[in-house]
Structure formats: structure tokens, C-alpha cells
Design a protein around this motif. Sequence first.
Motif, PDB file in Angstrom:
ATOM      1  N   UNK A  85       0.814  -1.215   0.000  1.00  0.00           N
ATOM      2  CA  UNK A  85       0.000   0.000   0.000  1.00  0.00           C
ATOM      3  C   UNK A  85       0.850   1.269   0.000  1.00  0.00           C
ATOM      4  N   UNK A  86       2.155   1.130  -0.121  1.00  0.00           N
ATOM      5  CA  UNK A  86       3.030   2.298  -0.160  1.00  0.00           C
ATOM      6  C   UNK A  86       2.981   2.962  -1.527  1.00  0.00           C
ATOM      7  N   UNK A  87       3.339   4.228  -1.566  1.00  0.00           N
ATOM      8  CA  UNK A  87       3.433   4.959  -2.829  1.00  0.00           C
ATOM      9  C   UNK A  87       2.121   5.555  -3.295  1.00  0.00           C
ATOM     10  N   UNK A  88       1.100   5.532  -2.451  1.00  0.00           N
ATOM     11  CA  UNK A  88      -0.188   6.095  -2.862  1.00  0.00           C
ATOM     12  C   UNK A  88      -0.570   7.316  -2.051  1.00  0.00           C
ATOM     13  N   UNK A  89       0.378   7.884  -1.290  1.00  0.00           N
ATOM     14  CA  UNK A  89       0.126   9.115  -0.549  1.00  0.00           C
ATOM     15  C   UNK A  89      -0.424   8.922   0.846  1.00  0.00           C
ATOM     16  N   UNK A  90      -0.512   7.691   1.321  1.00  0.00           N
ATOM     17  CA  UNK A  90      -1.065   7.448   2.655  1.00  0.00           C
ATOM     18  C   UNK A  90      -0.164   8.053   3.731  1.00  0.00           C
ATOM     19  N   UNK A  91       1.127   7.806   3.647  1.00  0.00           N
ATOM     20  CA  UNK A  91       2.054   8.367   4.632  1.00  0.00           C
ATOM     21  C   UNK A  91       2.017   9.884   4.649  1.00  0.00           C
ATOM     22  N   UNK A  92       1.945  10.504   3.478  1.00  0.00           N
ATOM     23  CA  UNK A  92       1.855  11.968   3.403  1.00  0.00           C
ATOM     24  C   UNK A  92       0.561  12.463   4.036  1.00  0.00           C
ATOM     25  N   UNK A  93      -0.544  11.771   3.791  1.00  0.00           N
ATOM     26  CA  UNK A  93      -1.821  12.167   4.384  1.00  0.00           C
ATOM     27  C   UNK A  93      -1.774  12.036   5.907  1.00  0.00           C
ATOM     28  N   UNK A  94      -1.147  10.977   6.404  1.00  0.00           N
ATOM     29  CA  UNK A  94      -1.028  10.799   7.848  1.00  0.00           C
ATOM     30  C   UNK A  94      -0.164  11.881   8.475  1.00  0.00           C
ATOM     31  N   UNK A  95       0.941  12.216   7.828  1.00  0.00           N
ATOM     32  CA  UNK A  95       1.806  13.252   8.387  1.00  0.00           C
ATOM     33  C   UNK A  95       1.109  14.605   8.360  1.00  0.00           C
ATOM     34  N   UNK A  96       0.373  14.892   7.312  1.00  0.00           N
ATOM     35  CA  UNK A  96      -0.373  16.151   7.230  1.00  0.00           C
ATOM     36  C   UNK A  96      -1.424  16.205   8.339  1.00  0.00           C
ATOM     37  N   UNK A  97      -2.122  15.096   8.551  1.00  0.00           N
ATOM     38  CA  UNK A  97      -3.097  15.022   9.640  1.00  0.00           C
ATOM     39  C   UNK A  97      -2.417  15.272  10.984  1.00  0.00           C
ATOM     40  N   UNK A  98      -1.286  14.614  11.216  1.00  0.00           N
ATOM     41  CA  UNK A  98      -0.622  14.673  12.518  1.00  0.00           C
ATOM     42  C   UNK A  98      -0.163  16.079  12.864  1.00  0.00           C
ATOM     43  N   UNK A  99       0.284  16.824  11.895  1.00  0.00           N
ATOM     44  CA  UNK A  99       0.755  18.175  12.220  1.00  0.00           C
ATOM     45  C   UNK A  99      -0.247  19.248  11.827  1.00  0.00           C
ATOM     46  N   UNK A 100      -1.453  18.856  11.534  1.00  0.00           N
ATOM     47  CA  UNK A 100      -2.521  19.822  11.290  1.00  0.00           C
ATOM     48  C   UNK A 100      -2.283  20.706  10.088  1.00  0.00           C
ATOM     49  N   UNK A 101      -1.488  20.256   9.131  1.00  0.00           N
ATOM     50  CA  UNK A 101      -1.241  21.034   7.926  1.00  0.00           C
ATOM     51  C   UNK A 101      -0.228  22.149   8.107  1.00  0.00           C
ATOM     52  N   UNK A 102       0.348  22.280   9.298  1.00  0.00           N
ATOM     53  CA  UNK A 102       1.337  23.341   9.512  1.00  0.00           C
ATOM     54  C   UNK A 102       2.599  23.048   8.732  1.00  0.00           C
ATOM     55  N   UNK A 103       3.236  24.092   8.258  1.00  0.00           N
ATOM     56  CA  UNK A 103       4.430  23.912   7.448  1.00  0.00           C
ATOM     57  C   UNK A 103       5.715  24.234   8.204  1.00  0.00           C
ATOM     58  N   UNK A 104       5.618  24.603   9.454  1.00  0.00           N
ATOM     59  CA  UNK A 104       6.825  24.969  10.197  1.00  0.00           C
ATOM     60  C   UNK A 104       7.149  23.892  11.219  1.00  0.00           C
ATOM     61  N   UNK A 105       8.348  23.372  11.129  1.00  0.00           N
ATOM     62  CA  UNK A 105       8.782  22.310  12.044  1.00  0.00           C
ATOM     63  C   UNK A 105       9.570  22.909  13.199  1.00  0.00           C
ATOM     64  N   UNK A 106       9.514  22.242  14.314  1.00  0.00           N
ATOM     65  CA  UNK A 106      10.352  22.606  15.447  1.00  0.00           C
ATOM     66  C   UNK A 106      11.613  21.762  15.409  1.00  0.00           C
ATOM     67  N   UNK A 107      12.453  21.990  16.366  1.00  0.00           N
ATOM     68  CA  UNK A 107      13.712  21.266  16.426  1.00  0.00           C
ATOM     69  C   UNK A 107      13.486  19.753  16.515  1.00  0.00           C
ATOM     70  N   UNK A 108      14.282  19.039  15.778  1.00  0.00           N
ATOM     71  CA  UNK A 108      14.201  17.575  15.735  1.00  0.00           C
ATOM     72  C   UNK A 108      14.723  16.973  17.033  1.00  0.00           C
ATOM     73  N   UNK A 109      13.988  16.040  17.644  1.00  0.00           N
ATOM     74  CA  UNK A 109      14.508  15.375  18.843  1.00  0.00           C
ATOM     75  C   UNK A 109      15.694  14.485  18.493  1.00  0.00           C
ATOM     76  N   UNK A 110      16.428  14.011  19.479  1.00  0.00           N
ATOM     77  CA  UNK A 110      17.580  13.153  19.182  1.00  0.00           C
ATOM     78  C   UNK A 110      17.175  11.954  18.333  1.00  0.00           C
ATOM     79  N   UNK A 111      18.075  11.577  17.451  1.00  0.00           N
ATOM     80  CA  UNK A 111      17.807  10.453  16.545  1.00  0.00           C
ATOM     81  C   UNK A 111      17.731   9.157  17.330  1.00  0.00           C
TER      82      UNK A 111
END
Length: 141
Positions: A85-111
Motif C-alpha cells: 500500500x506504499x506509494x499512494x500518498x497514505x504516509x503523506x496524508x497521515x503526516x499532514x493530519x498529525x501536524x494539522x497542515x502546519x508547514x513549520x517544524x520545530x527542532x528535531x529530537x535526538x535520533x
Amino acid sequence: MDVELRPAHDADRDFCITLHKAAMREYVAAIWGWDDAVQRDFFDRAWNPSITRIVTRHGLDIGVLMLEEGPETVYLPRIQIHPDHQGSGIGAALSKFAHGGRKHARRLPPKPPNVSNRTPARLRTRLVMRRTAFGGVPNIH
């Protein structure tokens, strides 16, 4: 795309382990080699149904979204979609949902120590966003 999220339960544990193997084995094996016992240990330590949602499409379980909210950030420790099911935009839709469509990221936590390739690291960089509300179990269209 008609994708839904439902809360995870202990009964979903086997599905999530099988999904992890299907989605990540190739990448982990290329770097460290795949060891079922080691991967099971990683999974057991990370398994937390309270922050886990099962991704469904047309009634079929196809993925996992883990979402942790901090006071000022949203952290996605895991987004895994079954390779079929990869490659059909599901991951992008989930990430957009998770951050509410905001385009500004905060600092990345430790890897985390088990990130095995650059794609998840780049994705994680884009997904650590300012706090958003995560209420209910939405449908993503």
C-alpha cells in the motif's frame, strides 16, 4: 484515498510485528542484518497501544501510526505502511493530519538508535511540529 485510523489494542500486537517485518526488514538487513529476536525486543520496548493507531483502508489493516504529543511538539515515533500500500500518498496524508497542515517544524529530537536510513530521518524532520490536537479517531480523505 479512503483511510481510517482506529485505536490499537493488545490484539493488534501480532499484526504490528508482522507489519514491522514487512516494512522494515529490507532496510534493517542492509545495515545491521535482520535478527528476529533483536527486532522483537525493539518492538516490545516500543509497543504502546495508548499512542498507537491502526491504519485501515477499505476495512483492511494496512499500517501503524504512533503519535506522541508533548507540550510544544508532536512526535511520530513510527509511521509504517505495508509495502503493498506504499506509494499512494497514505504516509503523506497521515503526516499532514498529525501536524494539522502546519508547514513549520520545530527542532528535531535526538535520533533514535534504530533509524536505519535517511528517508525516515528526513521524514521525521518534517513531522516534528508544534503541538496539535489529536482527538477522536478521524477519517482521512
